[in-house]
Design a protein around this motif. Structure first.
Motif, mmCIF file in Angstrom:
data_model
loop_
_atom_site.group_PDB
_atom_site.id
_atom_site.type_symbol
_atom_site.label_atom_id
_atom_site.label_comp_id
_atom_site.label_asym_id
_atom_site.label_seq_id
_atom_site.Cartn_x
_atom_site.Cartn_y
_atom_site.Cartn_z
ATOM 1 N N CYS A 66 39.588 49.922 10.200
ATOM 2 C CA CYS A 66 38.882 50.096 11.471
ATOM 3 C C CYS A 66 38.836 51.571 11.859
ATOM 4 N N GLU A 67 37.647 52.100 12.090
ATOM 5 C CA GLU A 67 37.492 53.533 12.347
ATOM 6 C C GLU A 67 38.047 53.957 13.709
ATOM 7 N N PHE A 68 38.317 52.974 14.566
ATOM 8 C CA PHE A 68 38.812 53.300 15.898
ATOM 9 C C PHE A 68 40.334 53.173 15.995
ATOM 10 N N HIS A 69 40.980 52.821 14.902
ATOM 11 C CA HIS A 69 42.402 52.529 14.933
ATOM 12 C C HIS A 69 43.240 53.775 15.248
ATOM 13 N N ASN A 70 42.907 54.905 14.671
ATOM 14 C CA ASN A 70 43.655 56.132 14.945
ATOM 15 C C ASN A 70 43.584 56.511 16.422
ATOM 16 N N ARG A 71 42.416 56.302 17.019
ATOM 17 C CA ARG A 71 42.259 56.606 18.435
ATOM 18 C C ARG A 71 43.163 55.705 19.272
ATOM 19 N N LEU A 72 43.265 54.453 18.870
ATOM 20 C CA LEU A 72 44.111 53.499 19.584
ATOM 21 C C LEU A 72 45.571 53.935 19.534
ATOM 22 N N ILE A 73 46.020 54.392 18.366
ATOM 23 C CA ILE A 73 47.401 54.858 18.224
ATOM 24 C C ILE A 73 47.637 56.101 19.094
ATOM 25 N N GLN A 74 46.678 57.022 19.096
ATOM 26 C CA GLN A 74 46.795 58.221 19.930
ATOM 27 C C GLN A 74 46.870 57.843 21.410
ATOM 28 N N ASN A 75 46.048 56.873 21.810
ATOM 29 C CA ASN A 75 46.070 56.419 23.206
ATOM 30 C C ASN A 75 47.414 55.793 23.564
ATOM 31 N N LEU A 76 48.011 55.059 22.624
ATOM 32 C CA LEU A 76 49.303 54.432 22.869
ATOM 33 C C LEU A 76 50.374 55.490 23.101
ATOM 34 N N VAL A 77 50.380 56.535 22.287
ATOM 35 C CA VAL A 77 51.352 57.626 22.453
ATOM 36 C C VAL A 77 51.162 58.300 23.808
ATOM 37 N N SER A 78 49.905 58.550 24.184
ATOM 38 C CA SER A 78 49.610 59.173 25.476
ATOM 39 C C SER A 78 50.044 58.275 26.625
ATOM 40 N N LEU A 79 49.841 56.978 26.467
ATOM 41 C CA LEU A 79 50.222 56.011 27.490
ATOM 42 C C LEU A 79 51.726 55.981 27.694
ATOM 43 N N LEU A 80 52.482 55.977 26.597
ATOM 44 C CA LEU A 80 53.941 55.979 26.692
ATOM 45 C C LEU A 80 54.437 57.243 27.388
ATOM 46 N N ALA A 81 53.791 58.377 27.086
ATOM 47 C CA ALA A 81 54.191 59.638 27.719
ATOM 48 C C ALA A 81 53.910 59.612 29.217
ATOM 49 N N SER A 82 52.751 59.084 29.610
ATOM 50 C CA SER A 82 52.394 59.052 31.031
ATOM 51 C C SER A 82 53.323 58.121 31.803
ATOM 52 N N LYS A 83 53.739 57.022 31.194
ATOM 53 C CA LYS A 83 54.651 56.108 31.875
ATOM 54 C C LYS A 83 56.034 56.727 32.024
ATOM 55 N N ASN A 84 56.428 57.525 31.069
ATOM 56 C CA ASN A 84 57.693 58.236 31.183
ATOM 57 C C ASN A 84 57.660 59.192 32.380
ATOM 58 N N LEU A 85 56.517 59.852 32.583
ATOM 59 C CA LEU A 85 56.371 60.759 33.721
ATOM 60 C C LEU A 85 56.399 59.991 35.040
ATOM 61 N N LEU A 86 55.794 58.798 35.063
ATOM 62 C CA LEU A 86 55.818 57.990 36.277
ATOM 63 C C LEU A 86 57.229 57.538 36.627
ATOM 64 N N MET A 87 58.023 57.222 35.600
ATOM 65 C CA MET A 87 59.399 56.838 35.865
ATOM 66 C C MET A 87 60.194 58.012 36.418
ATOM 67 N N ASN A 88 59.911 59.207 35.916
ATOM 68 C CA ASN A 88 60.570 60.396 36.454
ATOM 69 C C ASN A 88 60.178 60.613 37.912
ATOM 70 N N GLU A 89 58.909 60.307 38.236
ATOM 71 C CA GLU A 89 58.456 60.434 39.618
ATOM 72 C C GLU A 89 59.199 59.447 40.517
ATOM 73 N N LYS A 90 59.394 58.228 40.028
ATOM 74 C CA LYS A 90 60.115 57.251 40.844
ATOM 75 C C LYS A 90 61.548 57.705 41.099
ATOM 76 N N LEU A 91 62.165 58.330 40.117
ATOM 77 C CA LEU A 91 63.514 58.850 40.316
ATOM 78 C C LEU A 91 63.531 59.860 41.457
ATOM 79 N N THR A 92 62.431 60.594 41.623
ATOM 80 C CA THR A 92 62.321 61.535 42.739
ATOM 81 C C THR A 92 62.346 60.790 44.068
ATOM 82 N N PHE A 93 61.634 59.655 44.149
ATOM 83 C CA PHE A 93 61.656 58.856 45.378
ATOM 84 C C PHE A 93 63.065 58.374 45.676
ATOM 85 N N LEU A 94 63.719 57.818 44.667
ATOM 86 C CA LEU A 94 65.031 57.218 44.864
ATOM 87 C C LEU A 94 66.104 58.253 45.149
#
Length: 226
Positions: free
Chosen positions: A124-152
């Protein structure tokens, strides 16, 4: 898949940069499956192992941390188009440290993480893009968790509320905005007592800091002026 909102998936971070016809082909490759859940039902439970990634198609779900005595803390709210369980699916040998519960009636699209991480037999020619998006998604969620730590990390209930509401206002680009929580869920998210939080909100309204109706809030001053 029939009757699925491909436009919603196109706007999700996991399928960022893909077209609707491309997504339709990818869903078959990923063995995607839809499932409905009733309000308050558990979608995933603490201690389970998971190899699936979910995307909310409708409704809303909460990621919940519960302790031995039943005390709850809402880690995150997941709305339509948003995904969940990626980190645990990628680390399939680690059991879930949280539970996932439907906040309202919800429908979820499940995809096998193993078919995301491994190139499909049809190349599938779109598979590499999907993997890249997954890595970006995991990174963004890590940043959101760090933001929540700021609230707490804020010491008082008012400071926690102001920190969270300020972040939501800036995220949505408007002094008037909606949050994805009712009062009990907001208290669980900020790890505060609901009654104390409600009293503090009333004081903040009296002080001219904020107006609110249910989950709609309007900040009346810049945070720096408070």
């Amino acid at each position: 898949m029939e009757n699925i909102d491909l436009f919603l998936l196109k706007r999700s971070k996991l399928f960022n940069g893909t077209q609707e016809k491309e997504i339709a082909a990818m869903l078959s490759c990923l063995s995607a499956e839809r499932k409905k859940y009733d309000r308050d039902s558990y979608i995933l439970r603490l201690g389970e192992h998971v190899h699936l990634v979910g995307i909310v198609l409708s409704g809303r779900i909460n990621i919940v941390k519960e302790d031995y005595w039943g005390n709850r803390n809402i880690v995150a709210a997941v709305k339509p188009g948003m995904s969940f369980a990626e980190s645990y699916a990628c680390a399939a040998d680690i059991p879930l440290g949280v539970s996932v519960q439907a906040a309202v009636d919800a429908e979820v699209l499940w995809m096998d993480i193993r078919k995301i991480l491994c190139t499909c037999s049809s190349a599938c020619e779109f598979h590499n893009r999907l993997i890249q998006n997954l890595v970006s998604l995991l990174a963004s969620k890590n940043l959101l968790m760090n933001e929540k730590l700021t609230f707490l990390a804020q010491r008082s209930t008012r400071e926690k509320l102001l920190s969270y509401l300020s972040a939501e206002s800036m995220r949505q680009g408007n002094a008037a905005f909606e949050i994805p929580f009712d009062r009990q869920q907001l208290a669980d998210f900020l790890s505060v007592d609901r009654s104390a939080m409600s009293n503090e909100l009333s004081k903040m309204r009296k002080d001219g800091i904020v107006e609110y109706s249910k989950n709609h809030f309007t900040l009346l001053h810049d945070i720096e002026q408070i």
